[in-house]
Design a protein around this motif. Structure first.
Motif, mmCIF file in Angstrom:
data_model
loop_
_atom_site.group_PDB
_atom_site.id
_atom_site.type_symbol
_atom_site.label_atom_id
_atom_site.label_comp_id
_atom_site.label_asym_id
_atom_site.label_seq_id
_atom_site.Cartn_x
_atom_site.Cartn_y
_atom_site.Cartn_z
ATOM 1 N N ALA A 81 0.830 -1.206 0.000
ATOM 2 C CA ALA A 81 0.000 0.000 0.000
ATOM 3 C C ALA A 81 0.866 1.258 0.000
ATOM 4 N N ALA A 95 1.089 4.401 -2.686
ATOM 5 C CA ALA A 95 0.994 5.800 -2.251
ATOM 6 C C ALA A 95 2.185 6.611 -2.760
ATOM 7 N N PHE A 138 1.537 8.871 4.520
ATOM 8 C CA PHE A 138 1.120 7.491 4.728
ATOM 9 C C PHE A 138 1.409 7.145 6.181
ATOM 10 N N SER A 182 -4.309 11.673 2.764
ATOM 11 C CA SER A 182 -3.370 10.816 3.490
ATOM 12 C C SER A 182 -3.993 9.441 3.701
ATOM 13 N N GLU A 183 -3.166 8.432 3.870
ATOM 14 C CA GLU A 183 -3.676 7.073 4.024
ATOM 15 C C GLU A 183 -3.183 6.448 5.324
ATOM 16 N N ILE A 199 -12.672 9.515 8.214
ATOM 17 C CA ILE A 199 -11.812 8.525 7.581
ATOM 18 C C ILE A 199 -12.657 7.637 6.681
ATOM 19 N N LEU A 247 -11.292 1.911 2.953
ATOM 20 C CA LEU A 247 -11.038 1.388 1.616
ATOM 21 C C LEU A 247 -11.107 -0.134 1.585
ATOM 22 N N HIS A 297 -7.239 -0.672 5.496
ATOM 23 C CA HIS A 297 -6.628 0.383 4.685
ATOM 24 C C HIS A 297 -7.668 1.491 4.555
ATOM 25 N N ALA A 298 -7.280 2.716 4.892
ATOM 26 C CA ALA A 298 -8.244 3.812 4.903
ATOM 27 C C ALA A 298 -7.594 5.082 4.381
ATOM 28 N N ARG A 299 -8.444 6.068 4.070
ATOM 29 C CA ARG A 299 -7.956 7.341 3.562
ATOM 30 C C ARG A 299 -8.639 8.488 4.301
ATOM 31 N N ARG A 305 -10.321 12.023 4.485
ATOM 32 C CA ARG A 305 -11.092 12.814 3.515
ATOM 33 C C ARG A 305 -10.756 14.294 3.601
#
Length: 281
Positions: free
Chosen positions: A70, A74, A160, A190-191, A244, A247, A277-279, A281
């Motif tokens: 991941a 990124a 990240f 950002s993740e 958040i 994903l 795994h998230a992003r 917003r």
């Protein structure tokens, strides 16, 4: 400082990565730093057979591979900061691939654990890099943003974050506070990759309760007790309320199916372990 002042689970996790890298038929990762970063006395106290038999072994391996996959994606999108929360003896900064040479890494952990790591790196003759920053902090007393403020971290840049093998040792309230702290210092886009356990295993009757109970007793015996989990069914909404976007949420069985589908490496996990795994917003 003695070898065991650092987190026992951080020491064991580092050795698990090294054992897998050296002995697996088709290694998912290439990380032999555990043999260098972990003192000899600790290595002798944690034999390879016991490490491979540990219920957390497969999860340690697949979460490392997943996170670094991941992260690579990124990097391709232009992310140039990597914050490792609860870094332990993570060795990514010392074996980074060519596409991560310009990545600035921030390792956040308890002063005792980071102290041992820096001591071991010095003993191995490894010079400190300007692209790696150690952020010594007790996150039970100081939030992530305040800790990172003591470093060159740039909150306005997409970053990240990884937070592996930590949430189960914290209360529900502490985990939610930590997620809010990550969101507060993370630029949009950002993740985050983090692990958790299904809260159902804290009650009897769950299919994974037996294996989980054994692991829970083992870590509690070294003073690192499991305290809480999350409900997978409600996690998306819970993360969304914090800002958040979820994903992907894979359980341990799904992770092993993705990375060791043919069973070549003999990895075995269970549905209680989860990797997200998230992003932001």
């Amino acid at each position: 400082m003695t070898s065991f002042d650092a987190s026992r689970t951080a020491l064991a996790t580092s050795l698990m990565r090294a054992v897998h890298s050296r002995t697996a038929p088709a290694p998912l990762i290439d990380d032999v730093w555990g043999d260098r970063l972990v003192p000899e006395a600790v290595r002798q106290a944690m034999p390879e057979l016991a490490l491979r038999a540990n219920a957390a072994y497969a999860d340690v391996i697949v979460r490392t591979r997943y996170t670094e996959d991941a992260l690579a994606a990124a990097l391709a999108r232009g992310v140039d900061q990597y914050v490792i929360i609860g870094a332990g003896l993570d060795s990514f900064a010392h074996r980074r691939p060519a596409n991560a040479r310009a990545l600035t890494v921030y390792e956040v952990d308890h002063p005792a654990t980071l102290g041992l790591k820096r001591q071991r790196l010095q003993a191995c003759g490894v010079a400190e890099s300007t692209e790696l920053h150690y952020v010594a902090a007790d996150l039970s007393r100081e939030d992530l943003g305040a800790a990172l403020a003591h470093s060159p971290f740039q909150p306005g840049r997409p970053t990240f974050f990884s937070w592996l093998g930590v949430t189960m040792y914290l209360s529900r309230e502490a985990n939610l506070a930590a997620l809010r702290a990550i969101t507060a210092c993370a630029a949009p886009g950002s993740e985050l990759v983090f692990t958790y356990v299904d809260e159902a295993v804290f009650s009897s009757g769950h299919a994974a309760t037996g294996a989980f109970t054994e692991l829970r007793q083992r870590v509690a015996s070294v003073g690192e007790a499991f305290l809480s989990g999350f409900n997978p069914a409600g996690l998306r909404a819970q993360l969304q309320s914090i800002g958040i976007q979820l994903l992907e949420d894979l359980n341990g069985n799904e992770m092993v199916a993705r990375y060791d589908a043919d069973g070549i490496n003999g990895l075995e996990s269970n549905s209680a372990a989860h990797l997200v795994h998230a992003r932001m917003r």
